[in-house]
Motif scaffolding. Structure first.
Motif, PDB file in Angstrom:
ATOM      1  N   GLY A  83       0.813  -1.209   0.000  1.00  0.00           N
ATOM      2  CA  GLY A  83       0.000   0.000   0.000  1.00  0.00           C
ATOM      3  C   GLY A  83       0.844   1.255   0.000  1.00  0.00           C
ATOM      4  N   LEU A  84       1.918   1.254   0.773  1.00  0.00           N
ATOM      5  CA  LEU A  84       2.806   2.408   0.827  1.00  0.00           C
ATOM      6  C   LEU A  84       3.518   2.611  -0.510  1.00  0.00           C
ATOM      7  CD1 LEU A  84       3.799   4.619   2.688  1.00  0.00           C
ATOM      8  CD2 LEU A  84       5.661   3.128   3.361  1.00  0.00           C
ATOM      9  N   ARG A  85       3.934   1.533  -1.131  1.00  0.00           N
ATOM     10  CA  ARG A  85       4.593   1.646  -2.442  1.00  0.00           C
ATOM     11  C   ARG A  85       3.642   2.175  -3.502  1.00  0.00           C
ATOM     12  NH1 ARG A  85       7.695  -4.001  -2.084  1.00  0.00           N
ATOM     13  NH2 ARG A  85       9.445  -3.293  -0.812  1.00  0.00           N
ATOM     14  N   LEU A  86       2.424   1.645  -3.538  1.00  0.00           N
ATOM     15  CA  LEU A  86       1.452   2.116  -4.521  1.00  0.00           C
ATOM     16  C   LEU A  86       1.112   3.586  -4.306  1.00  0.00           C
ATOM     17  CD1 LEU A  86      -0.988  -0.922  -4.788  1.00  0.00           C
ATOM     18  CD2 LEU A  86       0.702  -0.155  -6.459  1.00  0.00           C
ATOM     19  N   THR A  87       0.987   3.991  -3.070  1.00  0.00           N
ATOM     20  CA  THR A  87       0.714   5.397  -2.763  1.00  0.00           C
ATOM     21  C   THR A  87       1.884   6.271  -3.179  1.00  0.00           C
ATOM     22  OG1 THR A  87      -0.663   4.719  -0.904  1.00  0.00           O
ATOM     23  CG2 THR A  87       0.094   6.999  -0.920  1.00  0.00           C
ATOM     24  N   ALA A  88       3.091   5.816  -2.938  1.00  0.00           N
ATOM     25  CA  ALA A  88       4.276   6.585  -3.319  1.00  0.00           C
ATOM     26  C   ALA A  88       4.374   6.722  -4.837  1.00  0.00           C
ATOM     27  CB  ALA A  88       5.533   5.922  -2.761  1.00  0.00           C
ATOM     28  N   ILE A  89       4.082   5.654  -5.559  1.00  0.00           N
ATOM     29  CA  ILE A  89       4.118   5.708  -7.026  1.00  0.00           C
ATOM     30  C   ILE A  89       3.068   6.686  -7.542  1.00  0.00           C
ATOM     31  CG2 ILE A  89       3.631   4.369  -9.118  1.00  0.00           C
ATOM     32  CD1 ILE A  89       4.960   1.977  -7.677  1.00  0.00           C
ATOM     33  N   PHE A  90       1.856   6.614  -6.997  1.00  0.00           N
ATOM     34  CA  PHE A  90       0.791   7.515  -7.429  1.00  0.00           C
ATOM     35  C   PHE A  90       1.144   8.965  -7.119  1.00  0.00           C
ATOM     36  CE2 PHE A  90      -3.194   9.792  -6.596  1.00  0.00           C
ATOM     37  CZ  PHE A  90      -3.771   9.707  -7.856  1.00  0.00           C
ATOM     38  N   ALA A  91       1.666   9.222  -5.927  1.00  0.00           N
ATOM     39  CA  ALA A  91       2.045  10.586  -5.546  1.00  0.00           C
ATOM     40  C   ALA A  91       3.167  11.109  -6.443  1.00  0.00           C
ATOM     41  CB  ALA A  91       2.464  10.631  -4.083  1.00  0.00           C
ATOM     42  N   SER A  92       4.119  10.258  -6.766  1.00  0.00           N
ATOM     43  CA  SER A  92       5.214  10.663  -7.654  1.00  0.00           C
ATOM     44  C   SER A  92       4.693  11.032  -9.034  1.00  0.00           C
ATOM     45  CB  SER A  92       6.245   9.544  -7.787  1.00  0.00           C
ATOM     46  OG  SER A  92       6.787   9.235  -6.541  1.00  0.00           O
ATOM     47  N   LEU A  93       3.756  10.240  -9.545  1.00  0.00           N
ATOM     48  CA  LEU A  93       3.185  10.542 -10.859  1.00  0.00           C
ATOM     49  C   LEU A  93       2.401  11.855 -10.837  1.00  0.00           C
ATOM     50  CD1 LEU A  93       1.996   7.018 -12.046  1.00  0.00           C
ATOM     51  CD2 LEU A  93       3.908   8.365 -12.914  1.00  0.00           C
ATOM     52  N   VAL A  94       1.672  12.117  -9.758  1.00  0.00           N
ATOM     53  CA  VAL A  94       0.920  13.372  -9.653  1.00  0.00           C
ATOM     54  C   VAL A  94       1.874  14.556  -9.603  1.00  0.00           C
ATOM     55  CG1 VAL A  94      -0.561  14.719  -8.111  1.00  0.00           C
ATOM     56  CG2 VAL A  94      -1.130  12.353  -8.620  1.00  0.00           C
ATOM     57  N   ILE A  95       2.927  14.463  -8.810  1.00  0.00           N
ATOM     58  CA  ILE A  95       3.892  15.558  -8.695  1.00  0.00           C
ATOM     59  C   ILE A  95       4.610  15.775 -10.019  1.00  0.00           C
ATOM     60  CG2 ILE A  95       6.044  16.270  -7.560  1.00  0.00           C
ATOM     61  CD1 ILE A  95       4.938  14.823  -5.034  1.00  0.00           C
ATOM     62  N   LEU A  96       5.002  14.699 -10.678  1.00  0.00           N
ATOM     63  CA  LEU A  96       5.663  14.807 -11.976  1.00  0.00           C
ATOM     64  C   LEU A  96       4.731  15.452 -13.002  1.00  0.00           C
ATOM     65  CD1 LEU A  96       8.180  14.108 -13.638  1.00  0.00           C
ATOM     66  CD2 LEU A  96       7.103  11.934 -14.178  1.00  0.00           C
ATOM     67  N   THR A  97       3.467  15.083 -12.989  1.00  0.00           N
ATOM     68  CA  THR A  97       2.496  15.669 -13.907  1.00  0.00           C
ATOM     69  C   THR A  97       2.342  17.168 -13.665  1.00  0.00           C
ATOM     70  OG1 THR A  97       1.292  13.577 -14.007  1.00  0.00           O
ATOM     71  CG2 THR A  97       0.099  15.547 -14.696  1.00  0.00           C
ATOM     72  N   ILE A  98       2.321  17.572 -12.410  1.00  0.00           N
ATOM     73  CA  ILE A  98       2.200  19.003 -12.101  1.00  0.00           C
ATOM     74  C   ILE A  98       3.422  19.769 -12.613  1.00  0.00           C
ATOM     75  CG2 ILE A  98       2.176  20.672 -10.197  1.00  0.00           C
ATOM     76  CD1 ILE A  98       0.339  18.738  -8.708  1.00  0.00           C
ATOM     77  N   PHE A  99       4.610  19.207 -12.446  1.00  0.00           N
ATOM     78  CA  PHE A  99       5.809  19.879 -12.946  1.00  0.00           C
ATOM     79  C   PHE A  99       5.821  19.941 -14.479  1.00  0.00           C
ATOM     80  CE2 PHE A  99       7.926  18.968  -8.757  1.00  0.00           C
ATOM     81  CZ  PHE A  99       8.030  20.302  -8.392  1.00  0.00           C
TER      82      PHE A  99
END
Length: 86
Positions: A31-47
């Protein structure tokens, strides 16, 4: 009669949700890994959107997106470095 069974199952679920003893360590890590991957993709998309806004000469939007992405990145960094998650 079925209402009593449903209530008993609901109590078991509530008990399992309030105590972390019933949650396997592998499930927590997944769960922590999936959340981290999703958060990374959201942050990358914003940048990426911030960069594309700069290319399109929308500097106000780019600045807002860069600040929002930076804030989320700082939050994600602090959560990743936390000694113990709740």
């Amino acid at each position: 009669m079925s209402d009593l069974r449903f209530r008993e199952k609901l109590r078991e679920i509530e008990k399992a949700a309030t105590t972390e003893d019933h949650v396997p360590e592998k499930a927590k890590q997944l769960g922590l890994r999936l959340t981290a991957i999703f958060a990374s993709l959201v942050i990358l998309t914003i940048f990426v959107l911030a960069i594309l806004s700069m290319i399109g000469k929308s500097y106000g939007t780019a600045a807002f997106l860069f600040i929002a992405g930076s804030g989320l990145a700082v939050i994600a960094w602090n959560v990743a470095r936390a000694p113990k998650l709740p």
